[in-house]
Design a protein around this motif. Sequence first.
Motif, PDB file in Angstrom:
ATOM      1  N   GLY A 261       0.922  -1.234  -0.229  1.00 30.79           N
ATOM      2  CA  GLY A 261      -0.090   0.142  -0.014  1.00 30.79           C
ATOM      3  C   GLY A 261       0.907   1.137  -0.026  1.00 30.79           C
ATOM      4  N   LEU A 262       0.331   2.237  -0.503  1.00 28.98           N
ATOM      5  CA  LEU A 262       1.232   3.652  -0.899  1.00 28.98           C
ATOM      6  C   LEU A 262       0.183   4.628  -0.070  1.00 28.98           C
ATOM      7  CD1 LEU A 262       3.242   4.682  -4.134  1.00 28.98           C
ATOM      8  CD2 LEU A 262       1.779   6.156  -2.695  1.00 28.98           C
ATOM      9  N   SER A 263       0.731   5.316   0.568  1.00 29.28           N
ATOM     10  CA  SER A 263       0.117   6.437   1.365  1.00 29.28           C
ATOM     11  C   SER A 263      -1.184   6.022   2.168  1.00 29.28           C
ATOM     12  CB  SER A 263      -0.045   7.604   0.337  1.00 29.28           C
ATOM     13  OG  SER A 263      -0.503   8.827   0.915  1.00 29.28           O
ATOM     14  N   MET A 264      -2.378   6.466   1.730  1.00 31.30           N
ATOM     15  CA  MET A 264      -3.325   5.879   2.116  1.00 31.30           C
ATOM     16  C   MET A 264      -3.554   4.422   2.075  1.00 31.30           C
ATOM     17  SD  MET A 264      -7.486   6.443   1.293  1.00 31.30           S
ATOM     18  CE  MET A 264      -7.281   5.453  -0.422  1.00 31.30           C
ATOM     19  N   GLY A 265      -2.998   3.828   1.050  1.00 34.39           N
ATOM     20  CA  GLY A 265      -2.935   2.542   0.937  1.00 34.39           C
ATOM     21  C   GLY A 265      -2.109   1.861   1.950  1.00 34.39           C
ATOM     22  N   GLY A 266      -1.142   2.520   2.196  1.00 35.15           N
ATOM     23  CA  GLY A 266      -0.120   1.935   3.399  1.00 35.15           C
ATOM     24  C   GLY A 266      -0.824   1.863   4.848  1.00 35.15           C
TER      25      GLY A 266
END
Length: 276
Positions: free
Chosen positions: A110-115
Amino acid sequence: MLTGQPGTAPGVAEVDLDLGDHLTRLADRPARGSAAGADPLVLVHALGLDRRMWAPVVGCLPPARRIIAYDVRGHGVAAGAPPPATVRDLADDLLRLLDALGLARVALAGLSMGGAVAQTFAVRHPERLSALHLVATAADPQPAYLERADRVARYGVVEQLPATLERWFTPAFLAADPEPVRYARETLAGVRAADFGAGWRALARLDVRDGLGGLRLPVRVIAGGDDPATPPALMRGIAQDIPGAEFVIIDGVRHLVGLEAPERLAALLHREFRRP
């Protein structure tokens, strides 16, 4: 129709899936070739974008692994869904997605919110994961996110575009205005204010730090070297809280690592983890 969208990587099928109170759309690339067999890799996108954010990365990943990206609640096909109160609601959506697809274990990135979604899911359902990649994200409550939600409510999403794009991309990449920048600009401009604000408010309540120390799975924490939103020092702190986590910096990029340096991020998502 978006003119700057990154498109769909070769071999990817687009499928709508009912998660109960909303539909999501998957970009699902099946594993191909005799080496197929690793757990599927599920990708969770940043706030204000959608599953297509991952298309450049998916196009750089070897074909022997199944790759799944999906629209998070409030984004893409899932726009206008009942808003999340917390990131746990988004992690619950991911659990429903895996159950609906019959996936017992996956690798998760996940990246940003996904993280934030990935961390929350990992803390609550570690048995469902074989590996975890956290890219340009945070683990603690961020009061500034509430201020951004308030600005969205007062002035709309378009007013946020210049500052957001400056956080997302290095000046040179932004000035060149390649397809990934156009995709990000046009997608964010089309997001409903209610959905964007709800995302910021949910992220403002994120607090998974106390659970990170209990993770016992391979974890890689990846920072953009020039990221002003989740800088390397913040990301290093997350890695230090997770036993055995690997910390990597991708130099010369800002927050949206997967759009500015898809080849380098794909190489890390594919790379084997260090053995303790």
